[in-house]
Design a protein around this motif. Structure first.
Motif, PDB file in Angstrom:
ATOM      1  N   ALA A  42       9.431  -1.048   2.696  1.00  0.00           N
ATOM      2  CA  ALA A  42       9.363   0.087   1.774  1.00  0.00           C
ATOM      3  C   ALA A  42       8.879  -0.323   0.386  1.00  0.00           C
ATOM      4  O   ALA A  42       8.056   0.369  -0.223  1.00  0.00           O
ATOM      5  N   ARG A  43       9.369  -1.432  -0.107  1.00  0.00           N
ATOM      6  CA  ARG A  43       8.970  -1.880  -1.453  1.00  0.00           C
ATOM      7  C   ARG A  43       7.475  -2.212  -1.495  1.00  0.00           C
ATOM      8  O   ARG A  43       6.774  -1.829  -2.434  1.00  0.00           O
ATOM      9  N   ASN A  44       6.981  -2.919  -0.470  1.00  0.00           N
ATOM     10  CA  ASN A  44       5.552  -3.244  -0.428  1.00  0.00           C
ATOM     11  C   ASN A  44       4.699  -1.985  -0.288  1.00  0.00           C
ATOM     12  O   ASN A  44       3.645  -1.873  -0.917  1.00  0.00           O
ATOM     13  N   LEU A  45       5.150  -1.025   0.526  1.00  0.00           N
ATOM     14  CA  LEU A  45       4.400   0.221   0.676  1.00  0.00           C
ATOM     15  C   LEU A  45       4.334   0.962  -0.664  1.00  0.00           C
ATOM     16  O   LEU A  45       3.261   1.439  -1.055  1.00  0.00           O
ATOM     17  N   ASP A  46       5.443   1.029  -1.370  1.00  0.00           N
ATOM     18  CA  ASP A  46       5.452   1.678  -2.688  1.00  0.00           C
ATOM     19  C   ASP A  46       4.492   0.989  -3.646  1.00  0.00           C
ATOM     20  O   ASP A  46       3.761   1.651  -4.390  1.00  0.00           O
ATOM     21  N   THR A  47       4.469  -0.329  -3.620  1.00  0.00           N
ATOM     22  CA  THR A  47       3.553  -1.087  -4.480  1.00  0.00           C
ATOM     23  C   THR A  47       2.107  -0.801  -4.101  1.00  0.00           C
ATOM     24  O   THR A  47       1.258  -0.602  -4.979  1.00  0.00           O
ATOM     25  N   MET A  48       1.820  -0.751  -2.804  1.00  0.00           N
ATOM     26  CA  MET A  48       0.457  -0.466  -2.355  1.00  0.00           C
ATOM     27  C   MET A  48       0.005   0.913  -2.815  1.00  0.00           C
ATOM     28  O   MET A  48      -1.140   1.086  -3.250  1.00  0.00           O
ATOM     29  N   GLY A  55      -6.089   2.039  -8.952  1.00  0.00           N
ATOM     30  CA  GLY A  55      -7.469   1.617  -8.747  1.00  0.00           C
ATOM     31  C   GLY A  55      -7.723   0.154  -9.016  1.00  0.00           C
ATOM     32  O   GLY A  55      -8.856  -0.247  -9.270  1.00  0.00           O
ATOM     33  N   ASP A  56      -6.697  -0.659  -8.938  1.00  0.00           N
ATOM     34  CA  ASP A  56      -6.884  -2.085  -9.219  1.00  0.00           C
ATOM     35  C   ASP A  56      -5.777  -2.902  -8.578  1.00  0.00           C
ATOM     36  O   ASP A  56      -4.609  -2.511  -8.602  1.00  0.00           O
ATOM     37  N   GLY A  57      -6.133  -4.037  -7.977  1.00  0.00           N
ATOM     38  CA  GLY A  57      -5.162  -4.990  -7.468  1.00  0.00           C
ATOM     39  C   GLY A  57      -4.728  -4.792  -6.029  1.00  0.00           C
ATOM     40  O   GLY A  57      -3.975  -5.610  -5.498  1.00  0.00           O
ATOM     41  N   LEU A  58      -5.194  -3.746  -5.362  1.00  0.00           N
ATOM     42  CA  LEU A  58      -4.729  -3.452  -4.008  1.00  0.00           C
ATOM     43  C   LEU A  58      -5.165  -4.512  -3.006  1.00  0.00           C
ATOM     44  O   LEU A  58      -4.349  -5.005  -2.225  1.00  0.00           O
ATOM     45  N   ASN A  59      -6.424  -4.880  -3.010  1.00  0.00           N
ATOM     46  CA  ASN A  59      -6.912  -5.876  -2.055  1.00  0.00           C
ATOM     47  C   ASN A  59      -6.201  -7.212  -2.243  1.00  0.00           C
ATOM     48  O   ASN A  59      -5.789  -7.850  -1.274  1.00  0.00           O
ATOM     49  N   ALA A  60      -6.024  -7.623  -3.489  1.00  0.00           N
ATOM     50  CA  ALA A  60      -5.335  -8.886  -3.766  1.00  0.00           C
ATOM     51  C   ALA A  60      -3.888  -8.833  -3.287  1.00  0.00           C
ATOM     52  O   ALA A  60      -3.387  -9.812  -2.709  1.00  0.00           O
ATOM     53  N   PHE A  61      -3.227  -7.708  -3.490  1.00  0.00           N
ATOM     54  CA  PHE A  61      -1.846  -7.568  -3.026  1.00  0.00           C
ATOM     55  C   PHE A  61      -1.765  -7.643  -1.508  1.00  0.00           C
ATOM     56  O   PHE A  61      -0.883  -8.304  -0.962  1.00  0.00           O
ATOM     57  N   ILE A  62      -2.691  -6.986  -0.833  1.00  0.00           N
ATOM     58  CA  ILE A  62      -2.707  -7.035   0.630  1.00  0.00           C
ATOM     59  C   ILE A  62      -2.884  -8.477   1.098  1.00  0.00           C
ATOM     60  O   ILE A  62      -2.162  -8.946   1.974  1.00  0.00           O
ATOM     61  N   GLN A  63      -3.828  -9.188   0.525  1.00  0.00           N
ATOM     62  CA  GLN A  63      -4.085 -10.576   0.918  1.00  0.00           C
ATOM     63  C   GLN A  63      -2.880 -11.474   0.655  1.00  0.00           C
ATOM     64  O   GLN A  63      -2.583 -12.366   1.441  1.00  0.00           O
ATOM     65  N   LYS A  64      -2.176 -11.222  -0.431  1.00  0.00           N
ATOM     66  CA  LYS A  64      -1.053 -12.073  -0.828  1.00  0.00           C
ATOM     67  C   LYS A  64       0.258 -11.705  -0.131  1.00  0.00           C
ATOM     68  O   LYS A  64       0.984 -12.577   0.339  1.00  0.00           O
TER      69      LYS A  64
END
Length: 75
Positions: A42-48, A55-64
């Motif tokens: 849930a926390r990761n989904l909320d962050t995504m 509009g920024d940081g989503l791809n990096a968060f997914i990779q990390k």
């Protein structure tokens, strides 16, 4: 789907769609993946969702943080 803003113009994400308990993300490769609270937490989904809206940081968060923990590949 909503076009991902990508302020830095360096993301692999093209668009996203937020549902009641998921986010679908379309990557520039054309692949679309669904992420749910069950698959990423849930926390990761909320962050995504926050990053997608910003509009920024989503791809990096997914990779990390979530990597391949999607619930389904839609395309």
């Amino acid at each position: 789907m909503i076009r991902y803003r990508d302020w830095d113009n360096d993301s692999g994400v093209r668009a996203f769609d937020i549902g009641p308990s998921h986010i679908d993300i379309e990557f520039k490769s054309g692949a679309i993946y669904r992420y749910t609270s069950m698959s990423v937490g849930a926390r990761n989904l909320d962050t995504m969702i926050q990053l997608a809206k910003a509009g920024d940081g989503l791809n990096a968060f997914i990779q990390k943080a979530v990597k391949d923990n999607f619930s389904a590949r839609l395309r």
